[in-house]
Design a protein around this motif. Structure first.
Motif, PDB file in Angstrom:
ATOM      1  N   GLN A 554     -27.391  57.295 -34.249  1.00  0.00           N
ATOM      2  CA  GLN A 554     -28.792  57.614 -34.525  1.00  0.00           C
ATOM      3  C   GLN A 554     -28.960  58.612 -35.667  1.00  0.00           C
ATOM      4  OE1 GLN A 554     -30.495  58.757 -30.741  1.00  0.00           O
ATOM      5  NE2 GLN A 554     -30.397  56.681 -29.938  1.00  0.00           N
ATOM      6  N   MET A 555     -27.934  58.714 -36.487  1.00  0.00           N
ATOM      7  CA  MET A 555     -27.984  59.581 -37.656  1.00  0.00           C
ATOM      8  C   MET A 555     -26.813  59.191 -38.558  1.00  0.00           C
ATOM      9  SD  MET A 555     -26.379  63.103 -36.043  1.00  0.00           S
ATOM     10  CE  MET A 555     -26.062  63.840 -37.641  1.00  0.00           C
ATOM     11  N   VAL A 556     -26.876  59.642 -39.810  1.00  0.00           N
ATOM     12  CA  VAL A 556     -25.770  59.397 -40.729  1.00  0.00           C
ATOM     13  C   VAL A 556     -24.700  60.445 -40.447  1.00  0.00           C
ATOM     14  CG1 VAL A 556     -25.027  59.316 -43.132  1.00  0.00           C
ATOM     15  CG2 VAL A 556     -27.268  58.395 -42.479  1.00  0.00           C
ATOM     16  N   ILE A 557     -23.581  60.020 -39.865  1.00  0.00           N
ATOM     17  CA  ILE A 557     -22.475  60.948 -39.650  1.00  0.00           C
ATOM     18  C   ILE A 557     -21.615  60.985 -40.915  1.00  0.00           C
ATOM     19  CG2 ILE A 557     -22.512  60.594 -37.164  1.00  0.00           C
ATOM     20  CD1 ILE A 557     -19.971  58.893 -37.464  1.00  0.00           C
ATOM     21  N   HIS A 558     -20.795  62.014 -41.035  1.00  0.00           N
ATOM     22  CA  HIS A 558     -20.102  62.213 -42.303  1.00  0.00           C
ATOM     23  C   HIS A 558     -19.159  61.068 -42.640  1.00  0.00           C
ATOM     24  CE1 HIS A 558     -15.960  63.501 -41.083  1.00  0.00           C
ATOM     25  NE2 HIS A 558     -16.553  63.843 -39.963  1.00  0.00           N
ATOM     26  N   GLU A 559     -18.594  60.401 -41.640  1.00  0.00           N
ATOM     27  CA  GLU A 559     -17.701  59.273 -41.927  1.00  0.00           C
ATOM     28  C   GLU A 559     -18.431  58.133 -42.628  1.00  0.00           C
ATOM     29  OE1 GLU A 559     -15.784  61.345 -38.366  1.00  0.00           O
ATOM     30  OE2 GLU A 559     -17.815  60.778 -38.964  1.00  0.00           O
ATOM     31  N   MET A 560     -19.711  57.915 -42.278  1.00  0.00           N
ATOM     32  CA  MET A 560     -20.499  56.887 -42.966  1.00  0.00           C
ATOM     33  C   MET A 560     -20.682  57.257 -44.437  1.00  0.00           C
ATOM     34  SD  MET A 560     -23.561  56.375 -40.212  1.00  0.00           S
ATOM     35  CE  MET A 560     -23.269  56.138 -38.468  1.00  0.00           C
ATOM     36  N   ALA A 561     -21.063  58.509 -44.663  1.00  0.00           N
ATOM     37  CA  ALA A 561     -21.302  58.965 -46.031  1.00  0.00           C
ATOM     38  C   ALA A 561     -20.039  58.888 -46.871  1.00  0.00           C
ATOM     39  CB  ALA A 561     -21.847  60.396 -46.005  1.00  0.00           C
ATOM     40  N   GLU A 562     -18.918  59.196 -46.269  1.00  0.00           N
ATOM     41  CA  GLU A 562     -17.655  59.181 -47.015  1.00  0.00           C
ATOM     42  C   GLU A 562     -17.233  57.757 -47.378  1.00  0.00           C
ATOM     43  OE1 GLU A 562     -16.778  63.164 -44.566  1.00  0.00           O
ATOM     44  OE2 GLU A 562     -15.645  61.363 -44.044  1.00  0.00           O
ATOM     45  N   MET A 563     -17.437  56.810 -46.471  1.00  0.00           N
ATOM     46  CA  MET A 563     -17.128  55.420 -46.784  1.00  0.00           C
ATOM     47  C   MET A 563     -17.998  54.927 -47.934  1.00  0.00           C
ATOM     48  SD  MET A 563     -17.452  51.978 -44.418  1.00  0.00           S
ATOM     49  CE  MET A 563     -19.264  51.997 -44.497  1.00  0.00           C
ATOM     50  N   ALA A 564     -19.288  55.247 -47.871  1.00  0.00           N
ATOM     51  CA  ALA A 564     -20.202  54.798 -48.915  1.00  0.00           C
ATOM     52  C   ALA A 564     -19.900  55.455 -50.250  1.00  0.00           C
ATOM     53  CB  ALA A 564     -21.639  55.080 -48.500  1.00  0.00           C
ATOM     54  N   ALA A 565     -19.468  56.714 -50.225  1.00  0.00           N
ATOM     55  CA  ALA A 565     -19.262  57.472 -51.459  1.00  0.00           C
ATOM     56  C   ALA A 565     -18.134  56.906 -52.303  1.00  0.00           C
ATOM     57  CB  ALA A 565     -18.989  58.937 -51.135  1.00  0.00           C
ATOM     58  N   VAL A 566     -17.050  56.471 -51.670  1.00  0.00           N
ATOM     59  CA  VAL A 566     -15.910  55.993 -52.455  1.00  0.00           C
ATOM     60  C   VAL A 566     -16.027  54.511 -52.786  1.00  0.00           C
ATOM     61  CG1 VAL A 566     -14.386  57.756 -51.522  1.00  0.00           C
ATOM     62  CG2 VAL A 566     -14.478  55.525 -50.409  1.00  0.00           C
ATOM     63  N   ASP A 567     -16.854  53.775 -52.018  1.00  0.00           N
ATOM     64  CA  ASP A 567     -17.166  52.373 -52.329  1.00  0.00           C
ATOM     65  C   ASP A 567     -15.918  51.509 -52.460  1.00  0.00           C
ATOM     66  OD1 ASP A 567     -18.607  50.141 -52.762  1.00  0.00           O
ATOM     67  OD2 ASP A 567     -19.378  50.685 -54.742  1.00  0.00           O
ATOM     68  N   TYR A 568     -15.098  51.525 -51.418  1.00  0.00           N
ATOM     69  CA  TYR A 568     -13.971  50.605 -51.306  1.00  0.00           C
ATOM     70  C   TYR A 568     -14.302  49.541 -50.264  1.00  0.00           C
ATOM     71  CZ  TYR A 568     -10.686  53.219 -54.233  1.00  0.00           C
ATOM     72  OH  TYR A 568     -10.040  53.813 -55.298  1.00  0.00           O
ATOM     73  N   GLY A 569     -15.501  49.028 -50.330  1.00  0.00           N
ATOM     74  CA  GLY A 569     -15.945  48.056 -49.349  1.00  0.00           C
ATOM     75  C   GLY A 569     -16.024  48.683 -47.972  1.00  0.00           C
ATOM     76  N   GLN A 570     -15.687  47.900 -46.952  1.00  0.00           N
ATOM     77  CA  GLN A 570     -15.676  48.406 -45.584  1.00  0.00           C
ATOM     78  C   GLN A 570     -14.324  49.012 -45.211  1.00  0.00           C
ATOM     79  OE1 GLN A 570     -18.109  48.611 -43.322  1.00  0.00           O
ATOM     80  NE2 GLN A 570     -19.706  47.646 -44.548  1.00  0.00           N
ATOM     81  N   LEU A 571     -13.446  49.157 -46.200  1.00  0.00           N
ATOM     82  CA  LEU A 571     -12.150  49.777 -45.964  1.00  0.00           C
ATOM     83  C   LEU A 571     -12.330  51.294 -46.009  1.00  0.00           C
ATOM     84  CD1 LEU A 571      -9.127  49.511 -45.533  1.00  0.00           C
ATOM     85  CD2 LEU A 571      -8.842  49.269 -47.994  1.00  0.00           C
ATOM     86  N   ALA A 572     -12.660  51.868 -44.867  1.00  0.00           N
ATOM     87  CA  ALA A 572     -13.009  53.292 -44.779  1.00  0.00           C
ATOM     88  C   ALA A 572     -11.748  54.122 -44.599  1.00  0.00           C
ATOM     89  CB  ALA A 572     -13.983  53.528 -43.636  1.00  0.00           C
ATOM     90  N   ILE A 573     -10.978  54.261 -45.674  1.00  0.00           N
ATOM     91  CA  ILE A 573      -9.725  55.008 -45.587  1.00  0.00           C
ATOM     92  C   ILE A 573      -9.973  56.476 -45.279  1.00  0.00           C
ATOM     93  CG2 ILE A 573      -9.484  55.749 -47.987  1.00  0.00           C
ATOM     94  CD1 ILE A 573      -6.764  54.118 -45.729  1.00  0.00           C
ATOM     95  N   SER A 574     -11.222  56.869 -45.269  1.00  0.00           N
ATOM     96  CA  SER A 574     -11.595  58.238 -44.911  1.00  0.00           C
ATOM     97  C   SER A 574     -11.383  58.528 -43.432  1.00  0.00           C
ATOM     98  CB  SER A 574     -13.063  58.482 -45.271  1.00  0.00           C
ATOM     99  OG  SER A 574     -13.891  57.470 -44.702  1.00  0.00           O
TER     100      SER A 574
END
Length: 711
Positions: A554-574
């Protein structure tokens, strides 16, 4: 590279909204009981250090393994000067971060508010400190000790005895750390404390909440010794007696040598100095956790405080570790670089089992119950398959089977929803959150139990648990290619959205959390329809826009922001659920996709304050980078094998127990993204997996890179 070359501020520029590691600049010895950090803003809570801030509040004795866990039994030491003690002085100083020394074995800071130079050298149970006041313009000077919660103290002829209780959420709400601090030339007449209301008390003893103790001295230079104990005040005094006769310089050398022993187990030769520096800085991070929670008694026998029974007991115990994170990389690296550590750690985990009835999941200092599953099972199975700590395996297998068969005692201990899991073959989403991850992790734990049983020549037990390890397939939706949550009625949960985070998945969506059957990637691939379908799904994962629906969070958690920031698709190496994903292409017959993806992901790491793409988590993300540089990765630690990737360095020598293993990389240029050939001890090697036994007995592993993939 030596420990003097490493700046420990890697990954320390963070906020609750954005993590570049969520690290602290830990000054300490490897696996020490305490760490020390500059504190720039205690009002920021767990994010009390910012690397660019010139604000200096003091040096914090900390046990914080993660800001999401928080600190406990901590205190703040500040060298200060003051005029009238009835008027509380401003204890906030100022320093120049660029001129300070942040080494693991040495911290040096000049505070230009109080004109005092501070040097701290860590020891296993404390530290040696040298305070040098360069100007003495006020009536009094000395050390301010600030306690965050309940505490009591007594001044002695040589310093101060402290008892600090500051722990929230554990088995023992009154967990106490006992502290001994020597202060030369003590000025008792001008010492005292402020209570929580900032009232001054000219007293040599006191107790209460949030005390600030002012220890005055008549010396311009103070050589102080500090030790701690969870066992007793007498044990803290014993710990002090073992270091206080040693010069600070000798303790500094001892600390440096302990770090260099680990760093020197890897020798790197390469023409990318920045990557080499990042590699060694990650090695420093690797050898911080778990921290010891035991001490040595008068006979040099291990003793620890049992928070469950609230008494001291014999034996080793370790803490500050979340196995959901560290089981993926940290312990695999220990098995290569420092296998002698693992029997001690496993013995400590057995101690946790013996005192709580369950193997640990997230210790800080006792069970926090964080994250799904019980992935200490992975560490045990990995050691069993690698022939490490074999004498402990019968006892560990019994502990695994017991821990994973009993009904959960509460949210901290045991398998949550175990009755439903045994009945349905999955965790039902209408009863439990994060049900997909719990189901996968339980399946993997069952496989791990089978692996240990197999090494102990118990084939019937092994086969039973190997069969149980297939239960994750009950959540597979082959049409969509994802693991999806199911309700108790056996139906998939309605309104499925692949990029919806939370609720049914842990710190991610179906994209990141559908392919964590580490033990059964070939079986998962078959169930999805074959290698081509599996490859297509992984390719889509990497190429799909890094979108997210906030879902259960129900909010943007930091893991979401980090995945979006590096833009490696849905591969959230963060975050840890994605660590193994780049290596899965190798199973589908496309190692070239693994190679180019890993090489690109390495670019997200550096040795600076923004050094990690997400939470580092007790060495786990540092461990991922180390493996990414070495050129292989343990997708399934319990199988004691590695998937080949792409090496980063011209030459690396691993100084193993008994011989050296040298890894070389020809044509190691930025534009070459693919491995065209591999040789092991001079022989062509065509497999994509290499066993731990092969690796540890080999002397040479030679790779050649090329511009385009090789069949």
């Amino acid at each position: 590279m030596q420990i003097t070359d490493i700046d420990i501020r890697q990954g320390t520029a963070n906020t609750p909204e954005r993590s570049h590691g969520n690290c602290l600049p830990y000054v300490g010895v490897p696996f020490g009981m305490n760490y020390f950090s500059v504190q720039t803003n205690g009002a920021a809570g767990a994010w009390f250090f910012q690397p660019a801030s010139p604000r200096f509040e003091g040096i914090r004795l900390t046990h914080q393994p993660s800001p999401w866990i928080g600190d406990y039994c901590h205190l703040l030491l500040t060298a200060a000067a003051w005029e009238d003690p009835t008027k509380r002085p401003d204890l906030v100083g100022n320093y120049r971060p660029a001129e300070a020394t942040f080494n693991a074995h040495r911290l040096e800071v000049f505070d230009d508010h109080f004109n005092v130079f501070t040097k701290l050298v860590p020891t296993t149970y404390g530290a040696a400190l040298r305070y040098t006041f360069t100007t003495l313009e006020t009536a009094h000077h000395g050390i301010a000790l600030q306690l965050p919660d309940q505490g009591q103290f007594k001044l002695t002829d040589t310093g101060i005895k402290l008892a600090v209780s500051d722990y929230h959420g554990g088995e023992d709400p009154n967990l106490t750390m006992y502290v001994e601090l020597t202060v030369p030339n003590l000025d008792v007449a001008n010492s005292g404390f402020y209570d929580q209301d900032n009232h001054w008390h000219a007293a040599t003893s006191g107790q209460g909440q949030r005390l600030t103790i002012m220890i005055a001295t008549k010396a311009a230079q103070l050589d102080c010794y500090l030790t701690t104990s969870y066992v007793s005040a007498a044990q803290a005094q014993l710990n002090l007696s073992r270091i206080q006769e040693q010069p600070l310089e000798a303790l500094e050398n001892e600390s440096a040598n302990s770090w260099n022993d680990y760093l020197n187990r890897v020798s790197v030769r390469d023409h990318h100095p920045a990557v080499v520096k990042t590699f060694y800085t990650c090695l420093y991070r690797l050898f911080l956790f778990p921290q010891r929670f035991y001490e040595l008694d008068i006979d040099n026998q291990p003793v620890h405080y049992d928070t469950t029974a609230q008494t001291a007991k014999a034996g080793v115990l370790y803490t500050n570790n979340g196995f959901w994170d560290t089981s993926k990389t940290v312990y695999s690296l220990f098995s290569i670089l420092a296998p002698e550590l693992l029997p001690k750690f496993l013995r400590g985990f057995l101690t946790s089992y013996q005192e709580t009835g369950f193997l640990p999941r997230w210790l800080a200092p006792d069970e926090r119950g964080m994250m799904p599953g019980n992935l200490v099972d992975s560490i045990i199975a990995e050691c069993a398959k690698k022939g490490i700590a074999t004498q402990l395996m019968p006892e560990l297998l019994a502990a695994m089977r017991d821990s994973d068969s009993k009904a959960a005692a509460n949210e901290r201990y045991g398998r949550q929803g175990s009755a439903d899991y045994d009945l349905l073959g999955y965790i039902p989403a209408d009863k439990y959150p994060e049900s997909v991850n719990w189901t996968q992790d339980y399946s993997y734990s069952d496989y791990c139990i089978g692996q240990v049983a197999d090494t102990l020549k118990q084939p019937a037990v092994a086969e039973k648990y190997w069969q149980l390890s297939k239960r994750y397939l009950n959540l597979l939706d082959a049409d969509s290619g994802f693991l999806r949550p199911k309700n108790s009625d056996g139906q998939f949960k309605a309104d499925f959205v692949p990029d919806r985070w939370g609720s049914d998945y842990t710190e991610g969506s179906a994209w990141q959390n559908s392919y964590s059957a580490f033990h059964d990637i070939p079986g998962l691939m078959v169930a999805l329809g074959g290698a081509d379908r599996f490859d297509a799904q992984l390719t889509a994962l990497c190429n799909t826009k890094p979108s997210y629906h906030v879902g259960g969070y129900q909010m943007v958690i930091h893991e979401m922001a980090e995945m979006a920031a590096v833009d490696y698709g849905q591969l959230a190496i963060s975050n840890q659920p994605s660590f193994h994903l780049p290596y899965l292409f190798a199973y589908s017959g496309h190692p070239e996709k693994t190679q180019v993806t890993v090489k690109q992901l390495r670019k997200l790491f550096n040795a600076g304050p923004e050094g990690f793409p997400g939470d580092e988590d007790n060495g786990s993300m540092a461990g991922w980078f180390i493996f990414a540089c070495l050129g292989f990765y343990p997708v399934c630690p319990a199988n004691a094998e590695y998937v080949l990737g792409i090496p980063a360095f011209d030459a690396v020598t691993l100084h193993l127990d008994g011989h050296d293993l040298t890894l070389t990389t020809a044509n190691n240029h930025e534009h070459n993204n693919f491995v065209t050939s591999v040789k092991v001890d001079g022989h062509d090697y065509h497999d994509q997996l290499i066993s731990h036994a092969q690796l540890m007995t080999a002397h040479h592993l030679d790779a050649r890179l090329g511009l385009v993939p090789s069949k």
